[in-house]
Design an enzyme around this catalytic site. Sequence first.
Site, PDB file in Angstrom:
ATOM      1  N   GLU A  26      10.570  -4.832   4.326  1.00  0.00           N
ATOM      2  CA  GLU A  26      10.618  -6.246   3.924  1.00  0.00           C
ATOM      3  C   GLU A  26      10.304  -6.390   2.433  1.00  0.00           C
ATOM      4  OE1 GLU A  26       9.074  -5.013   6.539  1.00  0.00           O
ATOM      5  OE2 GLU A  26       9.245  -6.333   8.292  1.00  0.00           O
ATOM      6  N   LYS A  80       0.844  -1.199   0.000  1.00  0.00           N
ATOM      7  CA  LYS A  80       0.000   0.000   0.000  1.00  0.00           C
ATOM      8  C   LYS A  80       0.883   1.254   0.000  1.00  0.00           C
ATOM      9  CE  LYS A  80      -3.563   2.051   2.916  1.00  0.00           C
ATOM     10  NZ  LYS A  80      -4.406   1.876   4.101  1.00  0.00           N
ATOM     11  N   LYS A 123       8.346  -0.999  12.889  1.00  0.00           N
ATOM     12  CA  LYS A 123       9.011  -0.571  11.658  1.00  0.00           C
ATOM     13  C   LYS A 123      10.130   0.439  11.993  1.00  0.00           C
ATOM     14  CE  LYS A 123       5.010  -1.258   8.561  1.00  0.00           C
ATOM     15  NZ  LYS A 123       4.126  -0.759   7.524  1.00  0.00           N
ATOM     16  N   GLU A 134      -4.619  -7.425  15.547  1.00  0.00           N
ATOM     17  CA  GLU A 134      -4.094  -6.102  15.189  1.00  0.00           C
ATOM     18  C   GLU A 134      -5.214  -5.063  15.363  1.00  0.00           C
ATOM     19  OE1 GLU A 134      -1.279  -6.085  11.818  1.00  0.00           O
ATOM     20  OE2 GLU A 134      -2.210  -4.227  11.182  1.00  0.00           O
ATOM     21  N   GLY A 169      -4.807  -2.416   5.523  1.00  0.00           N
ATOM     22  CA  GLY A 169      -4.047  -3.558   5.001  1.00  0.00           C
ATOM     23  C   GLY A 169      -4.691  -4.894   5.319  1.00  0.00           C
ATOM     24  N   ARG A 170      -5.096  -5.082   6.579  1.00  0.00           N
ATOM     25  CA  ARG A 170      -5.615  -6.395   6.983  1.00  0.00           C
ATOM     26  C   ARG A 170      -7.023  -6.677   6.468  1.00  0.00           C
ATOM     27  NH1 ARG A 170      -4.616  -3.016  10.977  1.00  0.00           N
ATOM     28  NH2 ARG A 170      -6.171  -2.317  12.464  1.00  0.00           N
ATOM     29  N   HIS A 172      -5.304 -34.300  17.383  1.00  0.00           N
ATOM     30  CA  HIS A 172      -4.151 -35.131  17.756  1.00  0.00           C
ATOM     31  C   HIS A 172      -3.038 -34.295  18.370  1.00  0.00           C
ATOM     32  CE1 HIS A 172      -5.567 -38.825  15.725  1.00  0.00           C
ATOM     33  NE2 HIS A 172      -6.278 -37.933  15.048  1.00  0.00           N
TER      34      HIS A 172
END
Length: 550
Positions: A215, A209, A517, A358, A272-273, A389
């Site tokens: 990263e 965005k 960041k 978040e 973003g999310r 399990h």
Amino acid sequence: MALNTINPTETNAWKKLEMHYNEMQKASMSELFQLDATRTEKFNLKWNDFLIDYSKNIINQETLQLLQELADEVGLKSAISDYFEGAIINQTENRAVLHTALRAQESAIINVEGQNVVSEIYEVKNKIKAFTNEVTSGARTGYTGKPFTDVVNIGIGGSDLGPAMAVEALQFYKNHLNVHFVSNVDGDHVNEVIKKLNPETTLFVIVSKTFTTQETLTNSETIKKWFLSQDFGTTQEDIAKHFVAVSTNIQKATEFGINPNNVFPMWDWVGGRFSLWSAVGLTISLAVGYDNFDELLQGANEMDEHFKTEEFDKNMPVILALLSIWYNNFFGAESEALIPYTQYLQKLAPYLQQGTMESNGKSVGRDGKPVNYQTGTIIWGEPGTNAQHAFFQLIHQGTKLIPADFIGFITPLYGDNDHHDKLMSNFFAQTEALMHGKTETQVQAEFDKQGVSAEKAKFLLPFKVFSGNKPTNTILIQKLSPKTLGSLISMYEHKIFVQGIIWNIFSFDQWGVELGKQLANSILEEINTKTVKNHDNSTAFLLNHFLINK
Ligand code: G6Q
């Protein structure tokens, strides 16, 4: 319009809920079922292809009534209108929150600062469609004229988790393209992906965005360098053929070498999310075709309408949110498990971890004051039956109360009923066992049947008893399809919204992520210059150890 700032604990409903909790905390679900043969009729919801049975909860009708009163008292109804109508509800970033507009009908009118954004949204959707068709048909080719065989999504957080989850979930609907995801700045991640690629036939989708994320930029530069390596005979101009971007920052994307026509815009009112519905979902569209991508949006839109218009007592996201508040704030539950009975949804929990944690991992109220109650639930989970399990032991017999959502599908995609019936019998058996547990009498009866000696039985009995009374919601959906996946995700998005409104917090900012960041950038400078500056003892010790041994 600003959201109100009501401390939920000061509402009448909250006080009544506290008293009601004192009555309910020892209630036994098994007994509640025995007392009321119509309990499931009262506590289930049906909508489209969805059925939610929430009768296996420690609730009665009064509980629901009071929780709805709480929703009324904090002004949930008007908050929902503000949310859908583009009010600036992300007040700390001065933004509207309009991921719902991305899946609205073309005829809808949704204004941001007086301007209808729906036509812009459809322009971008048409661009996604045209691009997808060119790539999947082979009409768009790489620098040697060969059609694309592989797509690499380069992004992190909201620019990675949604597409990665949806591509995995919709694998059954996938076309011939191989899809890869590079997210972590860990160089081993990108190098493992590069190893599988042929530069002639690989398309890179850089999703950011801001186009400033360390990263994503580092991974993109590494890939660009590899792409331009001499062995491949590529030139600078070939970048435009192989790299496209999704971003609000067209200038930065162009500086990278991307043709401005190949930058898919997004808007600052998409968090973003919550962005997989925008061009951030380009990789989803490439993987499953545009029509399936559009179906995903359609499914989300239908859930939006349900959420927006349905009364609270029949409203799936509202009921799920209220039940979660009941356990989080009154029973003191620390986390919630999410158990999909399909391998396709293995990335659902990590995806919703971001959405939930978040958004609602906040400790300051909308009035700027610290909250004096619990907020953000911790979400975790793995597909069943694998989870059975592994960590189910703790849900059944541990000391913590862990409410769980069980998500299952009636129709298996490959039609393998032998497998599916086994899978689903586990699905039903688990919620039943979690509720009823196993009493001493039942365990003793088993021992008697097996001929276990009295001495051994006496020793083993306490370990084999299950207290039960563990709450679950059963979410049973007809079939996993792009459309039902869209509705499912949208349902959880709105659950997050409802909880944020009740908790009086801002769900749509993420200052904690921003902090990370900044911190990493200043330490990177110290690593580059090999000068450890002022830190606490522990951090300085660790940095020095790293620098000496690297
Ligand atoms: C999501 C967060 C965060 C964000 C990433 C990537 O709500 O803000 O996960 O999506 O930090 O940001 P860019 O898309 O700007 O690279």
